[in-house]
Write an enzyme that holds these catalytic residues in place. Structure first.
Site: not given
Ligand code: GCV
Length: 694
Positions: A164, A287, A361, A389
């Site tokens: 990002r 995730e 998010d 982002e």
């Molecule tokens: C670093 C979102 C972003 C991911 C990020 C995640 C997080 O999903 O798209 O790139 O991962 O947040 O904060 O862990």
């Protein structure tokens, strides 16, 4: 005399060639000779009485700053006369906390603190005072940071990419470290110190265990050596199963004695390389990242294991609360609260749980996360995102201070009216012994650090608010513009105004009325129609829930009941569609297309009004920016002008994508005076497909 004039002309010309590298630490010559002379009388020398690298950094910065601002070299001397700047560390300094400072102007201007780092912050504050051309007669400033750990989180990978990141590659040249030290590392540290940032997590939370190998620890140690004089501690994101992946163990179970031993030894090794190492940041069971739940253990079990390893060295664990599961019938909004609230009070003393500002998010607008205020026995830290982002990458202008302020100033009501999120995270509400705030960095290898020249303001604003969350977005913008772009009052006002309005403009064409996350993949192209993904919560339709009746996610008792996670006073404000503030309405309600809102318009009319006025307002941004041309550097002017033109084009895509898609459900014409988009929904979809595969 003639040479003197020539000198100043050359200096002025030189200073106007601006590639943005110097950020807000430009120190361009003050134009008014009277002002320069007045400052110069009080800054005839800099008194440095110690060998401390941090005080030396403060003296050097003052010298550099004064050389630029006053056009003369101010000597650094060892003893005090009158008419100079004295740097003084005094452990018994009253009225300040460890990193706070006082600047008092009498015969000398004395910058004092309990610690060397505090003096450094005072030196930067003094320079800021001159850069913004404020009077220094009878100067008396006292300032204390309200939060202990003020950090940047870099999502930088060891291959030089940034998750990002939109301003080039990583600042850290892992392949050159530790032998070669890019001079830029020091400038990074200066910029952070100038706003009081005192910690940096150098690698991505989606972490590679490689960062824990001796090979990488040497590299990280080299960075720590550069940052140390600037009061900045280094932290690492860790990969939870590292005992398996690099330690040769069969498990990473946090209750396994061998695993505990492995971490204790690893931590000891880290402190040999970096004696003042800050600690670990952890993304676990989130995730797809592994974590303690893989072994039927809790987040607290995982965090506590690391905390025990770090405690003897005074290191801390920052454990992220960004978790959610692929549940088609669930509501991602509720996930962090559901997993973390039951663990309140179960964490070791050196653990802080880091919570994203909103429940989903980093959307352009989110209500505050319901976790804030609900874990009185566990220090909670704030995670904001500076990198854009969901805010148009490096092409759209979005000044983020209003986003940060909106969250910090939100009232959780947990201990009565005035229990703001800011008071939760500065520890004053629940007497947290540990306090922290983090910004996911927007820096990269681009010469101007942030891609969009005006996005530097977001880095700056984050640091200023991390130090003092009571500052206003406007005051911070005003400072930044004067230090970075121009001192001409009319243009300062114009740019400040443009910054302040930019976020609302973006929200209007992008996600008005509480819409959220209508895109996947690159996280930017408008795709409200996107309904296929391995996980339901990675589709756009999961979030906006458009159907023939209406739009929005019902989070009241008749829906997911996520609202029940908030204090009853907050619920009262958001529970009723009639009284819920318009910016949050679709976050909490499934609103019929024909429902009249508090604006007097129906939902459909209000949406169209916002999409159209939002996209039109980008023209206003362009017009405003055009007016400052005579007062800002030509290179910066052209750069921003180009980015605004792209923003304008893309704002129309967003508008068209949304209105044409939603119209299929609303089944109503675009209301006057707005004109039907020039293209069809199919054409917009094709456009987006091209964008996504680019
Ligand atoms: C670093 C979102 C972003 C991911 C990020 C995640 C997080 O999903 O798209 O790139 O991962 O947040 O904060 O862990």
């Amino acid at each position: 005399m003639r040479y003197k004039i020539l000198f100043f002309v050359l200096l002025a010309t030189f200073c106007r060639a601006d590639d943005g590298y110097r950020l807000w630490l430009k120190y361009d010559l003050i134009k008014d000779p009277g002002q320069r002379a007045a400052y110069a009388r009080s800054a005839q020398f800099i008194v440095l009485t110690s060998n401390s690298p941090t005080l030396k950094a403060a003296a050097d910065e003052l010298q550099t700053g004064l050389r630029g601002l006053l056009g003369k070299t101010v000597p650094i001397v060892a003893s005090a006369k009158t008419g100079g700047i004295v740097l003084s560390t005094n452990p018994n300094q009253p009225q300040v906390n460890d990193e706070g400072y006082q600047i008092v102007g009498k015969q000398n201007i004395t910058i004092s603190s309990k610690t060397d780092a505090g003096v450094l912050y005072g030196a930067f504050a003094f320079l800021r005072h001159l850069q913004t051309q404020q009077p220094i007669a009878n100067l008396s400033l006292t300032s204390n940071p309200k939060i202990q750990h003020r950090m940047l989180n870099h999502w930088d990978n060891n291959d030089g990419s940034i998750e990002r990141g939109y301003a080039g590659g990583s600042l850290w040249k892992w392949y050159e470290l530790p032998e070669r030290i890019d001079p830029r590392y020091r400038d990074y540290a200066r910029a952070n110190a100038s706003v009081g940032i005192n910690g940096t997590v150098v690698n991505n939370v989606n972490a590679s265990s490689r960062f824990l190998t001796a090979e990488y620890l040497k590299k990280v140690a080299a960075l720590a050596d550069v940052f140390r004089p600037y009061g900045i501690k280094v932290y690492l994101s860790v990969y939870f199963p590292a005992p398996r992946t690099i330690g040769g163990l069969k498990t990473a179970d946090p209750l396994d004695p061998e695993v505990n031993k492995w971490w204790a030894e690893k931590v000891n090794e880290i402190y040999k390389f970096i004696p003042d190492f800050g600690g670990f940041l952890v993304k676990a069971n989130s995730e797809g990242q592994p974590g303690p739940q893989d072994y039927n253990r809790t987040h607290a079990d995982g965090a506590n294991m690391l905390a025990k390893a770090l405690a003897p060295h005074k290191g801390i664990v920052i454990w992220r609360a960004f978790v959610y599961k692929a549940d088609p019938n669930g509501d991602r909004f509720k996930a962090a609260y559901e997993e973390f609230k039951p663990l309140d009070g179960q964490f070791e003393k050196n653990v802080i749980v880091q919570v994203k500002n909103g429940p989903i998010d980093f959307q352009p607008r989110e209500p505050f996360s319901p976790v804030f205020g609900m874990m009185p026995k566990t220090p909670l830290g704030m995670e904001f995102q500076l990198t854009q982002e969901y805010l148009g990458f490096a092409t759209h202008l979005v000044y983020e201070a209003p986003i940060f302020k909106e969250c910090l100033d939100s009232d959780t009501y947990v201990s009565g009216k005035g229990s703001t999120v800011a008071k939760v995270i500065d520890g004053s509400l629940h007497q947290y012994p540990l306090t922290a705030i983090a910004g996911v960095a927007n820096t990269g290898s681009d010469r101007n650090w942030t891609g969009h020249p005006l996005a530097q303001a977001n880095w700056y604003a984050f640091g200023r608010l991390a130090w003092d969350h009571t500052l206003s977005s406007e005051a911070i913008a005003d400072e930044w513009v004067k230090m970075t772009l121009t001192q001409e009052p009319r243009s300062v006002k114009t740019v400040t105004d443009l910054l302040l309005k930019s976020r609302e403009i973006y929200v209007n064409y992008n996600t008005p009325l509480g819409l959220s996350r209508p895109w996947t993949g690159v996280h930017f192209a408008p795709e409200p129609w996107q309904n296929r993904s391995p996980r339901p919560d990675w589709t756009a339709v999961y979030y906006h829930r458009a159907d023939s009746i209406g739009l929005g996610f019902d989070r009241t008792a008749s829906g997911s009941n996520a609202l029940a996670q908030y204090h009853p006073e907050v619920q009262k404000q958001w529970n009723q569609l009639e009284t819920c503030p318009l910016p949050y309405v679709l976050w909490f309600h499934h609103v019929p297309w024909t429902k009249k809102l508090s604006s007097g318009r129906t939902l459909w009319e209000e949406l169209c009004t916002r999409f159209y006025t939002g996209a039109d307002s980008v023209r206003w941004l362009q017009q405003q920016w055009a007016q400052v041309k005579p007062d800002v550097d030509a290179e910066t002017f052209a750069d921003v002008t180009g980015r605004l033109a792209t923003q304008q084009k893309e704002a129309i895509w967003w508008r068209d994508a949304w209105v044409l898609y939603l119209q299929e459900y609303a089944k109503q014409p675009i209301p006057a005076p707005y004109k039907k988009p020039d293209r069809t929904l199919r054409e917009v979809k094709e456009l987006v497909d091209v964008y996504l595969t680019r």
